[in-house]
Design a protein around this motif. Sequence first.
Motif, PDB file in Angstrom:
ATOM      1  N   VAL A  47      51.186  17.023  -1.765  1.00 17.09           N
ATOM      2  CA  VAL A  47      52.139  17.339  -0.702  1.00 17.09           C
ATOM      3  C   VAL A  47      51.447  17.038   0.621  1.00 17.09           C
ATOM      4  CG1 VAL A  47      51.444  19.775  -0.519  1.00 17.09           C
ATOM      5  CG2 VAL A  47      53.761  19.090   0.153  1.00 17.09           C
ATOM      6  N   SER A  49      51.925  17.218   5.187  1.00 15.82           N
ATOM      7  CA  SER A  49      52.675  17.508   6.401  1.00 15.82           C
ATOM      8  C   SER A  49      53.718  16.405   6.556  1.00 15.82           C
ATOM      9  CB  SER A  49      51.696  17.508   7.579  1.00 15.82           C
ATOM     10  OG  SER A  49      52.274  17.080   8.772  1.00 15.82           O
ATOM     11  N   ASP A  50      54.720  16.646   7.375  1.00 15.81           N
ATOM     12  CA  ASP A  50      55.757  15.631   7.582  1.00 15.81           C
ATOM     13  C   ASP A  50      55.420  14.661   8.715  1.00 15.81           C
ATOM     14  OD1 ASP A  50      56.105  17.427   9.671  1.00 15.81           O
ATOM     15  OD2 ASP A  50      58.283  17.411   9.545  1.00 15.81           O
ATOM     16  N   HIS A  70      57.684  16.502   1.714  1.00 15.59           N
ATOM     17  CA  HIS A  70      56.858  16.775   2.888  1.00 15.59           C
ATOM     18  C   HIS A  70      57.173  18.171   3.419  1.00 15.59           C
ATOM     19  CE1 HIS A  70      56.280  12.558   2.469  1.00 15.59           C
ATOM     20  NE2 HIS A  70      57.388  12.206   3.088  1.00 15.59           N
ATOM     21  N   GLU A  71      56.148  18.831   3.961  1.00 14.77           N
ATOM     22  CA  GLU A  71      56.279  20.209   4.458  1.00 14.77           C
ATOM     23  C   GLU A  71      56.024  20.265   5.958  1.00 14.77           C
ATOM     24  OE1 GLU A  71      56.407  23.585   3.536  1.00 14.77           O
ATOM     25  OE2 GLU A  71      56.902  23.296   1.439  1.00 14.77           O
ATOM     26  N   ASP A  73      55.881  22.867   7.684  1.00 10.91           N
ATOM     27  CA  ASP A  73      55.024  24.016   7.959  1.00 10.91           C
ATOM     28  C   ASP A  73      53.537  23.696   7.837  1.00 10.91           C
ATOM     29  OD1 ASP A  73      57.093  25.689   8.622  1.00 10.91           O
ATOM     30  OD2 ASP A  73      57.234  26.606   6.636  1.00 10.91           O
ATOM     31  N   ALA A 126      53.169  28.798   3.969  1.00 13.16           N
ATOM     32  CA  ALA A 126      53.287  27.534   3.234  1.00 13.16           C
ATOM     33  C   ALA A 126      52.279  27.481   2.090  1.00 13.16           C
ATOM     34  CB  ALA A 126      53.085  26.350   4.178  1.00 13.16           C
ATOM     35  N   LEU A 130      53.066  27.044  -1.871  1.00 11.97           N
ATOM     36  CA  LEU A 130      52.502  25.924  -2.633  1.00 11.97           C
ATOM     37  C   LEU A 130      51.679  26.395  -3.819  1.00 11.97           C
ATOM     38  CD1 LEU A 130      51.498  23.607   0.317  1.00 11.97           C
ATOM     39  CD2 LEU A 130      53.275  23.168  -1.399  1.00 11.97           C
TER      40      LEU A 130
END
Length: 190
Positions: A47, A49-50, A70-71, A73, A126, A130
Amino acid sequence: MSTLWWVRHGPTHRREMIGWTDAPADLSDHAALARLADFLPCNAVVVSSDLSRAIATADAIVRGRSRLPHEADLRELHFGDWEERTFDELAETEPELSRKFLDHPGDIHPPGGESWNMLRSRVDAAADRLADAGDNIVVVAHFGTILTQIQRAMGWTAAQAMQTKVDTLSVTWLHRSGNNWLAEGINHCP
């Protein structure tokens, strides 16, 4: 027990604060990316970050591992009005606030941005989500994001965490056992 394998994205070569600024990563060091991908567990999910620097780094090391969405947070600290400015500039234009922000991280935040404690709260939530997603999760994120989790695992203050080195393309891995996080490796550069 879950392990989060925190990877700092590739270098941006930027010297100003670019928390939420979407600057690309330099991923030209193919040997370093290959060593990193080889080091990470094969059975992990990935995963990021965006932000594009994290997404591109995750894409470069995924090697057939499953990807999670994508996260947002997992983003870096939001510097607000300080985005794309250097600390030298701030020392001249906002000396008192910028000094407090660096010397006493916690509740002090840049105008229009977030404080260290706000970042930590966002990333803690987050990370907990996860950790419920599997045994091994590779998380491609940012300097401050990773520091918040080192702070959490080590029981440090924000000021102590900010003294820790986290190189680009390094790995920090943290295990969750019950409600506790334990640091197993910090800033390892394969």
